[in-house]
Design a protein around this motif. Sequence first.
Motif, short mmCIF file in Angstrom:
data_model
loop_
_atom_site.label_atom_id
_atom_site.label_comp_id
_atom_site.label_asym_id
_atom_site.label_seq_id
_atom_site.Cartn_x
_atom_site.Cartn_y
_atom_site.Cartn_z
N SER A 79 -22.61 61.53 -4.92
CA SER A 79 -22.24 61.99 -6.25
C SER A 79 -20.81 62.53 -6.26
CB SER A 79 -23.21 63.08 -6.71
OG SER A 79 -22.82 63.61 -7.95
N VAL A 80 -20.48 63.35 -5.25
CA VAL A 80 -19.12 63.90 -5.14
C VAL A 80 -18.12 62.78 -4.95
CG1 VAL A 80 -17.62 65.29 -3.66
CG2 VAL A 80 -19.85 66.18 -4.33
N LEU A 81 -18.46 61.81 -4.11
CA LEU A 81 -17.57 60.67 -3.88
C LEU A 81 -17.34 59.90 -5.16
CD1 LEU A 81 -15.99 59.01 -1.81
CD2 LEU A 81 -18.09 57.71 -1.39
N SER A 82 -18.38 59.71 -5.94
CA SER A 82 -18.25 59.00 -7.21
C SER A 82 -17.33 59.78 -8.15
CB SER A 82 -19.63 58.83 -7.85
OG SER A 82 -19.52 58.23 -9.10
N GLN A 83 -17.52 61.11 -8.20
CA GLN A 83 -16.66 61.94 -9.05
C GLN A 83 -15.21 61.88 -8.59
OE1 GLN A 83 -18.52 65.78 -8.88
NE2 GLN A 83 -20.19 65.21 -10.25
N LEU A 84 -15.02 61.93 -7.27
CA LEU A 84 -13.65 61.85 -6.74
C LEU A 84 -13.03 60.49 -7.07
CD1 LEU A 84 -14.02 63.55 -3.25
CD2 LEU A 84 -12.71 64.38 -5.20
N SER A 85 -13.82 59.46 -6.98
CA SER A 85 -13.32 58.12 -7.29
C SER A 85 -12.87 58.06 -8.75
CB SER A 85 -14.42 57.09 -7.03
OG SER A 85 -13.98 55.81 -7.35
N MET A 86 -13.67 58.63 -9.63
CA MET A 86 -13.29 58.66 -11.05
C MET A 86 -12.02 59.49 -11.24
SD MET A 86 -15.26 56.72 -12.72
CE MET A 86 -14.95 57.21 -14.40
N SER A 87 -11.92 60.62 -10.51
CA SER A 87 -10.73 61.47 -10.62
C SER A 87 -9.49 60.73 -10.14
CB SER A 87 -10.92 62.74 -9.79
OG SER A 87 -11.95 63.54 -10.32
N VAL A 88 -9.63 59.96 -9.06
CA VAL A 88 -8.50 59.19 -8.54
C VAL A 88 -8.07 58.14 -9.56
CG1 VAL A 88 -7.86 57.46 -6.80
CG2 VAL A 88 -8.96 59.59 -6.09
N LYS A 89 -9.04 57.47 -10.18
CA LYS A 89 -8.70 56.47 -11.21
C LYS A 89 -7.98 57.13 -12.38
CE LYS A 89 -12.45 53.26 -10.18
NZ LYS A 89 -13.73 52.69 -10.64
N THR A 90 -8.49 58.29 -12.79
CA THR A 90 -7.86 59.02 -13.90
C THR A 90 -6.45 59.45 -13.51
OG1 THR A 90 -10.02 59.83 -14.62
CG2 THR A 90 -8.10 61.03 -15.42
N TYR A 91 -6.29 59.95 -12.29
CA TYR A 91 -4.98 60.38 -11.81
C TYR A 91 -4.00 59.21 -11.80
CZ TYR A 91 -1.27 61.79 -8.65
OH TYR A 91 -0.05 62.04 -8.09
N LYS A 92 -4.45 58.07 -11.29
CA LYS A 92 -3.57 56.89 -11.22
C LYS A 92 -3.17 56.43 -12.62
CE LYS A 92 -4.85 55.10 -6.71
NZ LYS A 92 -5.40 53.97 -5.96
N HIS A 93 -4.15 56.48 -13.52
CA HIS A 93 -3.84 56.10 -14.90
C HIS A 93 -2.82 57.07 -15.51
CE1 HIS A 93 -4.48 54.34 -18.83
NE2 HIS A 93 -4.65 55.56 -19.33
N SER A 94 -3.04 58.38 -15.28
CA SER A 94 -2.11 59.39 -15.79
C SER A 94 -0.74 59.24 -15.15
CB SER A 94 -2.64 60.80 -15.52
OG SER A 94 -3.83 61.02 -16.21
N GLU A 95 -0.71 58.92 -13.88
CA GLU A 95 0.55 58.73 -13.16
C GLU A 95 1.32 57.54 -13.76
OE1 GLU A 95 1.97 58.64 -8.52
OE2 GLU A 95 0.20 57.45 -9.06
#
Length: 128
Positions: A79-95
Motif C-alpha cells: 500500500s505504501v509503495l503504491s502511494q509512493l508510486s502515485m506521489s512520484v507520478k504526481t511529482y514528475k507531472h508537477s516538475e
Amino acid sequence: MPAITCCCYGFLQMQVLATENETLSKERQCLSQQLEARETEVAELMRSHAQLLARHSVKTAQLTLESRKLQKNLQSSKSVLSQLSMSVKTYKHSEREAKESLEFCEAERTTLAEVNTELESNVCSLKQ
C-alpha cells in the motif's frame, strides 16, 4: 533290580526336570527383565515423542502468527509503495509543469526585455 533301575531312572529324570525348570526359570526372569527394560525404553520414547510434538505445535503456532504478521506487513508495504508510486507520478507531472511554466516565463522575460529595449530606444529618439 528293575524296580531300583526304574526308581533311579525316575530320580534322575526328576533331577533333569528340576535342572531344566531352574534353567527355564532363570531364562524367564532374564526375559522379564529385558521386557521391563524395553517397556521402560518405549515409555521414555513415547514421552520424548510427546514433548517433541508439543514443541512442534508451539513452534507451528508461533510461525503461523509470524507469517500472519509478515503478510500484514507485506500488504502495508504494498500500500505504501503504491502511494509512493502515485506521489512520484504526481511529482514528475508537477516538475514537468514547472519546467514548462519556467520556459514560458523565460520567454516572456526575453520578450519584455526586447520590448523594454525598443521602448528605451524610442524614448531616446523622441528626446532628440
